[in-house]
Structures are given as structure tokens and as C-alpha cells.
Design an enzyme around this catalytic site. Structure first.
Site, short mmCIF file in Angstrom:
data_model
loop_
_atom_site.label_atom_id
_atom_site.label_comp_id
_atom_site.label_asym_id
_atom_site.label_seq_id
_atom_site.Cartn_x
_atom_site.Cartn_y
_atom_site.Cartn_z
CB THR A 225 -0.88 0.07 1.43
OG1 THR A 225 -1.82 -1.16 1.12
CG2 THR A 225 -1.44 1.22 1.66
N GLY B 96 -1.80 -2.64 5.60
CA GLY B 96 -2.75 -3.60 6.07
C GLY B 96 -3.58 -3.23 7.44
#
Length: 542
Positions: A348, A433
Site C-alpha cells: 500500500t 494492512g
């Protein structure tokens, strides 16, 4: 990093220096914070595809300085219409959807999210082609791969080199993951960006790219169709917030997990940290307990609000916070926590931008787990996400997998404003996450309660309850930089704590960016930005 008053234009903080520079170039051309955010998202897809990409999803919080208002965009995709738990059961999948299954591929929302961000929040001075052009040039002419990105590219390489992934070579250099310093070109990704720039959403959700997505998903056994892609739409959601000691902290509502951070802040605002040392045993114990309680609720209640009624108001009420706070014991760990009843009766990338009008954009874009599934549509240069693996397969669970449903989402942008005035306090976020809401809480408390500047708040050692992709399950991971006696003391209180984690393992604790707004009382505004040392990032102003 601070930008000086005077002829300043804005600030930019991301996990990759070239992407940060792209954001500033867009500001120089007259774009605003939202325009710059999309340019950076595209540049990060090129330079850090092991974390993000147009084959994933994105979320955005935009602070409109003129209105003193925080606006939200949910650009997450849905489960294919032909997929349900009965189909999975026939294939022997009844417990958990495997992370890299083709059924974990949900419709990518990022492409539409980039278009919507520019159209809804952009300056109107630059078109999408101008905004994507720097990323197109990086992809076409090449860029030097930075060390942290090279490491994670190497970690994710088995997905790309798998013989079943016929087009994995599109994101490799001579059949191998690029090393730090090597020049990587991604011409097929440049082609994808051009089609989005010239054709808008139709350039991605129909035509060549859409057909390539459907073909490769079906080849791997998935059920996505052209109709699933063409019917995709994003939503402009009203952000949710809690007041933590005079600062309104804003998050995107479910299906994102931002409410986890707000639940924890609601619990923690009942504590006075005066006289408590930062990252001391008592401090960390209290935060860890607050995160466990918050995850116990969010792991059940976070789902797609278009298909499930979510009691957001009740979950974020002071009454519920006071009730749940009683579960925190000062002298021992509560390892297992059940969800509460809030009703009154029953790897991410994250980045932040700010512009010369005082607007700010908090933006996050992700494939979920590194390269996602690692599956690459032919000639497109990007991988498809594995976000659907966060669906539950429990029949009575609010987040159960269902057709055209959005899954529990880990990626969350953050924004903070002054409760009394509505002025911007900070645009912030921590990627990674289930670490993300934990990171939001830790950096916010670092600044609000311990008066740290953005870089100090990001540099400080962190904890992570559970592993990065398992929420609150498991023990407590601790980062090197915390006192050894703190680790031992937490263990004595009943916490299952790790040895202190260092090196590339620190990626578990997320990689954040912060832009703080400061004023000197004479009308001079300063952007004070920080970039996480756990990444290749750069905070820069112009």
C-alpha cells in the site's frame, strides 16, 4: 520539512522521492492538492508497483479550505456478480478465501477514483492528461529503482515469475525483479495511463483494458465479466469523525476500517497522559488494549453500507466508549475481546498534498498485499488486487462475500481539523494492512499529546497488534527503538510480545506521511511535512 511563507505553493509527502517531485510539478503548473494527489498516485504505480497500482482501489479525503469542510471519496470495487459463497463451496472453499485466488480479485476502483478526484476536487486548470503525463514519462523512459521498493519487488517476485502468470514479464527486468539503482521501464503501463487520460473511465472499464482484465481473470478461473467492470461506480461519502482533545480526526466510513482508529481514540480520550512517559509500559499497554477492543468491533461491523446497516452513530457514541473502556485493566492484558453491542436497546501507498489555497488531500491507493494477486492483464503493465480475500465466508457475518458487494477495506486516509475553528490541523496516514488504524492512533497521539512535529511523530517506534494482514489476531509486535524493559514489562502483564523488530521487517509497522498546518498568529501559514523513514520517501515543499 517545512515550506516557508511568501511565494510558497504547497507541500508533498510520499513514500518515493520521484513521486513527491511529480506532485510538486503539478502544483507548479497550477494544479491543486487533489490534482497533485492523482499525479502522485500514478507515479507511485510506476515506481512502487509492489505496493500500489491502477489495478487496485483508492480512498480520498479532501479538505476544502474555502468551506472548511472535509469531503470523502470511496473508490473501492465490488465482488463480481456471478460469485457467491455457494460457488466457492462447490470448489471446496468454505473457511477463508485464499489470498491469491482469482476469486479475490474485485473490480479495480482506482482508475475511476483518479478521474473522480480530479473532476470533483481538482482545480479545473489541468486535465487528466496533463496530470498523468509525468507518470507516463517515468514509465516510458525509465526510472532508477529505490532500495526499499527493490526489496519488496524481490519479495513479491514469485507471483510475477510463476509460469501460470503468462504476462509477469511486463513488470520484470530481463525476467528478474529490478535491483536498487537499475533503470526500469514500463511501456505497457504508460499505454494504460494514456488510454485513461484520453478516454476517461471508458478507457479502463470498457475496450482493450477491460477485455484484457476479463480474459486473464477467466484464464485463472475467476468469474469477472465486462458488465462487472462497466457497471462500476464510486461513492462520495460523508466522512466520520471523533473529537480527540480538541482535534476532529476524520476517516472514511465503512467499508473502510477507519472507524477502528476512531473507536480507539474515543476510548483513549478518557486518559490523561500528563506525567506518563511516551512509549512507556503503561502507555503502550493502554493503547494496545484500546486497539484490541476496537478491532473486536470493527472486524464484525465493518462491511458494505449499501448492503448492510452499520450502527456508526452508536459505535462512536460517548456512551459506548465509556462502556467499552471498562474492559481495559491497568495491570494486565485482555488477550481475547468479544465484539460489543453498541445499540441503545439491544504494503500500500499513502501520501498527502497541500496547496497554496490551504486545501489538503489525504490519498491512499493499494493492491492490498504487495502486488495483489500478481496477475497481470495482457499488455496493461499492472497487477490486479486481491482485496476480496478480506470477505468473510461466515453465513451470518455482515461482511460475508456476496455479489456486487464491497469487502472490508484496510486502506484509510486520515484528516484532522481544529474542532473550534474548522481549520485544517493535518493531513496524515499510515499505510500497511491492519496496521493502518494503529498507525493513525499512534501518530495522532504523538502530535496531540506529546507535542511532536510530523517527522518526530513518524520516526517514533511503534507497536502492531497482530500481523499486518491478520488484524488483532495474534500477539503484539514491537519495533526496535522501544526500551527492552518495556518489552519485558508488557510480557509480564500477559501480552504475547515479539522480540524487537528491525531492518526491512519494520515494514510491518507501516509507512506514513504527515503534512501539518501551522500559523504564526500574523497570518503567515507554514506547511510542516514529514515522511516515514521506513520507506524511500520524501517530504518536500515549493
Amino acid at each position: 520539512m517545512t515550506t516557508a511563507p511568501g511565494r510558497w505553493q504547497g507541500s508533498r509527502a510520499s513514500s518515493q522521492p520521484l513521486a513527491s517531485q511529480v506532485g510538486l510539478e503539478i502544483l507548479r503548473q497550477g494544479g491543486n492538492a487533489a490534482d497533485a494527489a492523482v499525479g502522485v498516485a500514478a507515479a507511485l504505480n510506476v515506481t512502487e508497483p509492489c505496493s500500489t497500482g491502477i489495478g487496485g482501489d483508492c480512498f480520498c479525503l479532501f479538505y476544502h479550505a474555502g468551506k472548511k469542510q472535509v469531503l470523502g471519496l470511496n473508490a473501492s470495487g465490488r465482488c463480481p456478480a456471478g460469485l457467491n459463497i455457494n460457488v466457492l463451496a462447490e470448489q471446496g472453499i468454505t473457511d477463508k478465501l485464499p489470498w491469491f485466488s482469482p476469486h479475490a480479485i474485485t473490480v479495480p476502483g482506482a482508475a475511476a477514483g483518479w478521474v473522480d478526484t480530479v473532476e470533483k476536487f481538482g482545480s479545473g486548470k489541468l486535465d487528466l492528461g496533463q496530470i498523468l503525463q509525468p507518470a507516463i514519462e517515468l514509465a516510458e523512459y525509465g526510472f532508477p529503482v529505490h532500495p526499499v521498493a527493490a526489496h519488496h519487488w524481490q519479495v513479491g517476485a514469485p507471483l510475477l515469475t510463476n509460469p501460470k502468470n503468462r504476462f509477469g514479464y511486463e513488470m520484470l527486468l530481463n525476467g528478474k525483479p529490478p535491483k536498487a539503482g537499475e533503470i526500469m521501464k514500463m511501456p505497457n503501463l504508460a499505454r494504460t495511463f494514456r488510454e485513461l487520460a484520453t478516454q476517461g473511465k471508458n478507457g479502463f472499464y470498457s475496450g482493450r483494458i477491460a477485455n484484457a482484465i476479463v480474459d486473464i481473470v477467466k484464464e485463472h478461473g475467476g468469474l469477472m465479466t465486462l458488465d462487472d467492470l462497466s457497471s462500476h461506480y464510486n461513492t462520495f461519502d460523508d466522512p466520520i469523525c471523533v473529537n480527540y482533545k480538541g482535534i476532529n480526526v476524520w476517516e472514511i466510513p465503512p467499508n473502510g476500517q477507519g472507524i477502528t482508529a476512531l473507536l480507539a481514540l474515543n476510548l483513549l480520550k478518557g486518559y490523561d497522559w500528563n506525567g506518563i512517559e511516551h512509549n512507556s509500559t503503561q502507555y503502550l499497554h493502554t493503547l494496545i488494549e484500546a486497539m484490541r477492543i476496537s478491532f473486536a468491533d470493527s472486524s464484525w461491523y465493518v462491511a458494505d453500507p449499501e448492503q448492510v446497516n452499520i450502527p456508526i452513530k452508536e459505535l462512536l457514541s460517548n456512551r459506548y466508549a465509556n462502556e467499552r473502556r471498562q474492559l481495559i485493566k491497568s495491570d494486565r492484558a485482555t488477550v481475547s475481546v468479544e465484539k460489543g453491542k453498541p445499540f441503545n436497546c439491544s504494503d500500500t501507498v499513502y501520501f498527502a498534498t497541500a496547496d497554496n489555497e490551504g486545501n489538503a488531500c489525504s490519498f491512499i491507493n493499494s493492491n492490498y498485499m504487495g502486488f495483489g494477486t500478481g496477475i497481470i492483464p495482457e499488455g496493461c503493465g499492472f497487477t490486479l488486487q486481491n482485496r476480496g480475500s478480506n470477505f468473510s465466508l461466515e453465513k451470518d457475518h455482515p461482511n460475508i462475500l456476496a455479489p456486487r458487494k464491497r469487502p472490508y477495506h484496510t486502506i484509510i486516509p486520515g484528516m484532522a481539523t481544529c474542532a473550534s475553528s474548522g481549520d485544517l490541523y493535518a493531513s496524515f496516514g499510515v499505510m500497511g494492512g491492519f496496521m493502518q488504524p494503529q498507525g493513525h492512533v499512534q501518530v495522532m497521539l504523538n502530535m496531540i499529546d506529546f507535542d511532536m512535529n510530523p517527522q518526530q511523530a513518524l520516526d517514533a517506534a511503534r507497536f502492531c497488534v497482530g500481523s499486518g494482514h491478520k488484524g488483532s489476531a495474534g500477539g503484539v509486535n514491537l519495533e526496535k527503538g522501544l526500551p527492552c524493559d518495556t518489552r519485558d514489562n508488557l510480557a509480564d502483564m500477559g501480552h504475547d510480545v515479539s522480540d524487537l523488530i528491525e531492518g526491512h521487517g519494520r515494514a510491518l509497522f507501516g509507512r506514513g506521511q504527515i503534512i501539518l498546518r501551522k500559523e504564526d498568529g500574523n497570518g503567515c501559514r507554514t506547511w510542516w511535512a514529514g515522511s516515514d523513514p521506513r520507506a524511500d520517501g520524501l517530504a518536500i515543499g515549493y
